[in-house]
Design a protein around this motif. Sequence first.
Motif, PDB file in Angstrom:
ATOM      1  N   LEU A 123      -1.196   8.954  -4.558  1.00  0.00           N
ATOM      2  CA  LEU A 123      -0.182   8.212  -5.298  1.00  0.00           C
ATOM      3  C   LEU A 123       0.149   6.882  -4.625  1.00  0.00           C
ATOM      4  O   LEU A 123       0.430   5.882  -5.297  1.00  0.00           O
ATOM      5  CB  LEU A 123       1.098   9.037  -5.433  1.00  0.00           C
ATOM      6  N   LEU A 124       0.136   6.891  -3.285  1.00  0.00           N
ATOM      7  CA  LEU A 124       0.523   5.696  -2.528  1.00  0.00           C
ATOM      8  C   LEU A 124      -0.621   4.722  -2.307  1.00  0.00           C
ATOM      9  O   LEU A 124      -0.391   3.561  -1.928  1.00  0.00           O
ATOM     10  CB  LEU A 124       1.105   6.112  -1.173  1.00  0.00           C
ATOM     11  N   ASP A 125      -1.845   5.150  -2.539  1.00  0.00           N
ATOM     12  CA  ASP A 125      -3.010   4.295  -2.323  1.00  0.00           C
ATOM     13  C   ASP A 125      -2.924   3.068  -3.235  1.00  0.00           C
ATOM     14  O   ASP A 125      -2.750   3.191  -4.453  1.00  0.00           O
ATOM     15  CB  ASP A 125      -4.281   5.079  -2.627  1.00  0.00           C
ATOM     16  N   SER A 126      -3.043   1.897  -2.675  1.00  0.00           N
ATOM     17  CA  SER A 126      -2.935   0.658  -3.455  1.00  0.00           C
ATOM     18  C   SER A 126      -4.005   0.570  -4.540  1.00  0.00           C
ATOM     19  O   SER A 126      -3.805  -0.075  -5.576  1.00  0.00           O
ATOM     20  CB  SER A 126      -3.025  -0.563  -2.531  1.00  0.00           C
ATOM     21  N   LYS A 127      -5.146   1.228  -4.331  1.00  0.00           N
ATOM     22  CA  LYS A 127      -6.221   1.197  -5.318  1.00  0.00           C
ATOM     23  C   LYS A 127      -5.819   1.905  -6.616  1.00  0.00           C
ATOM     24  O   LYS A 127      -6.387   1.631  -7.677  1.00  0.00           O
ATOM     25  CB  LYS A 127      -7.479   1.856  -4.749  1.00  0.00           C
ATOM     26  N   ALA A 128      -4.858   2.814  -6.529  1.00  0.00           N
ATOM     27  CA  ALA A 128      -4.415   3.548  -7.717  1.00  0.00           C
ATOM     28  C   ALA A 128      -3.636   2.651  -8.679  1.00  0.00           C
ATOM     29  O   ALA A 128      -3.541   2.939  -9.864  1.00  0.00           O
ATOM     30  CB  ALA A 128      -3.552   4.737  -7.309  1.00  0.00           C
TER      31      ALA A 128
ATOM     32  N   GLU B 238       5.864   2.309   2.040  1.00  0.00           N
ATOM     33  CA  GLU B 238       5.688   0.944   1.532  1.00  0.00           C
ATOM     34  C   GLU B 238       4.635   0.195   2.345  1.00  0.00           C
ATOM     35  O   GLU B 238       3.781  -0.498   1.780  1.00  0.00           O
ATOM     36  CB  GLU B 238       7.014   0.191   1.563  1.00  0.00           C
ATOM     37  N   ASP B 239       4.682   0.337   3.655  1.00  0.00           N
ATOM     38  CA  ASP B 239       3.701  -0.351   4.502  1.00  0.00           C
ATOM     39  C   ASP B 239       2.278   0.131   4.228  1.00  0.00           C
ATOM     40  O   ASP B 239       1.331  -0.661   4.202  1.00  0.00           O
ATOM     41  CB  ASP B 239       4.046  -0.149   5.981  1.00  0.00           C
ATOM     42  N   PHE B 240       2.115   1.437   4.002  1.00  0.00           N
ATOM     43  CA  PHE B 240       0.784   1.952   3.677  1.00  0.00           C
ATOM     44  C   PHE B 240       0.316   1.411   2.334  1.00  0.00           C
ATOM     45  O   PHE B 240      -0.831   0.963   2.186  1.00  0.00           O
ATOM     46  CB  PHE B 240       0.789   3.471   3.656  1.00  0.00           C
ATOM     47  N   ASN B 241       1.197   1.435   1.349  1.00  0.00           N
ATOM     48  CA  ASN B 241       0.838   0.964   0.013  1.00  0.00           C
ATOM     49  C   ASN B 241       0.447  -0.511   0.025  1.00  0.00           C
ATOM     50  O   ASN B 241      -0.427  -0.941  -0.739  1.00  0.00           O
ATOM     51  CB  ASN B 241       2.003   1.193  -0.951  1.00  0.00           C
ATOM     52  N   LYS B 242       1.060  -1.278   0.907  1.00  0.00           N
ATOM     53  CA  LYS B 242       0.788  -2.716   0.970  1.00  0.00           C
ATOM     54  C   LYS B 242      -0.283  -3.068   2.010  1.00  0.00           C
ATOM     55  O   LYS B 242      -0.514  -4.244   2.305  1.00  0.00           O
ATOM     56  CB  LYS B 242       2.079  -3.478   1.253  1.00  0.00           C
ATOM     57  N   GLY B 243      -0.933  -2.030   2.562  1.00  0.00           N
ATOM     58  CA  GLY B 243      -2.049  -2.255   3.467  1.00  0.00           C
ATOM     59  C   GLY B 243      -1.666  -2.673   4.870  1.00  0.00           C
ATOM     60  O   GLY B 243      -2.518  -3.115   5.655  1.00  0.00           O
TER      61      GLY B 243
END
Length: 524
Positions: A120-125, A140-145
């Motif tokens: 769900l948190l993967d930015s590619k999704a 948030e930091d993970f989602n934004k790389g």
Amino acid sequence: MKKVILSILVVSQLFFSGCVQKKDIETLNEKSDLTYSLEQLPRNLCMFKDDYVRSQDLLCALFDGLVTLNANNEISEGLAGSYNISNDGITYTFKLREGISWSSEKPIVASDFVEFFKNLLDSKAKNAYVSELYCIYGAEDFNKGKKTFKDVAIDAPDNSTLTIRLNSDTPEFLKILTKPMYRLRRNFDKLSDIEKNFKEVDYSGAYVIDSFKNENILELKRNNSYWDKPLEEKISIVANSPEKALASFNSGKVDLMFDLPLKETTVDEEVGNLKFTPDKDMYALIFNYEKKDLCGNYNFRKTINETIKFLYSEEDMYSKAGLIEGNGDMAFSTLEKDSIQTSSKQLENVDISKINSLFKEMDFDKGKLITLVSQNDNKSKLIVEELEKVFKEDLGLRINKKYFSKDDYNKVLENGSFDIALNIYKNPERKDTFLKMWTKDNKKNVSKYSNNDYDKIVNKTTINKQEKESMILSSISILSKDIAYIPVYYDSLSYATSKNIKDIELDGNNNVVFKTLYKNGIED
């Protein structure tokens, strides 16, 4: 034969255009399965962008989450048999039920949830809901790389325990987890084309997809590996236009439908009933603040705000369209099912001379053409048409109304090609997230509203519940004073149920609880 007549409008969603042929309904009628009619069958069960509650019903039938929200807005256990919240409100510990498993009979373990949240948190999704999870530490930091998933505070210390640590006390976190988006899934590569891959998917909910009979009929069957016992063995879901669905409902071929057509709706009293429940979605007028001589002018917004009272006094939009008056509630109403606000007849409170004096103060040219835009769903169009009448007849304004598909409408807002827009806001569990939409640099602030005092309050880091409540009250007060937007109506949900169904249970998110549905009051 007795008839119940009701003039009602129910949203025809933009991405729904499917229509079932008559022979499909007749084929369906050969069986006695409980039949649920939708406008179109969802083909993608990732649903990273689909916010239509009826599409999400299918998620709820096929998958379970950690917790659920019952009709009384109370948190209930789901795949988690229990949970604990630390004293500081930051750490949530979920204990999974014993013996729960996927439809493939493989055990459901805590690490499945860890992997699920990672997806769900993967930015590619490109998950449109991802900001709801930013309250989780590191999310948030993970989602934004900026960080890896190892830095996200979601852990499985053992097979039956899941821990989630938040940035700060977030009382609405459990309610967020009850939403259909957070029902446990895997095989996301398969879920994106469910018609092709349904046999290869693992299901965690009460039902599994048994077959696509054709492109318009989907058949569900009971998940024999499910921890609870669904009452119906099989459920058929059929794609049908609202008009044909209603005809099939009145002839006893459909047991449950939500998408009633835009016209005088006749439901056969001997076949079934119409029911209502508030859903709290808000239709609000927003203004283009970059039009300094028009919507950027406070007096203009004030005249529009006063004029809305004409709308309430002249139209009973609840009986006409299931719409409940906004009445200035700036941050979503607490609507009780037994106390619906209908037409309030507020005409005596409208001071037309005051409105005209405001126009005079701003040296407003009533010959100026005002562009009013909305999405092209039926409820939005109805509201815009009624607003146009009021603006023209009571204020003498020239209105250029335009309707757009959802994607094109969003582009119009982004480009600023409007004066006034009728926007739809979904009732958020996190009011602070909604309020941040109005800060100057927020990408969702399509109005270009700007107030430095407002930004300071909303952007301030809040530590505890009391500070957060104070922030919400203060920011709402500023929005109200500035007339940043005008709540025009709140929506309500209408649906028809066959008398073959003893009752229908909707959860606190207004999704159908499929496992409690049964036909003719007979349990298997």
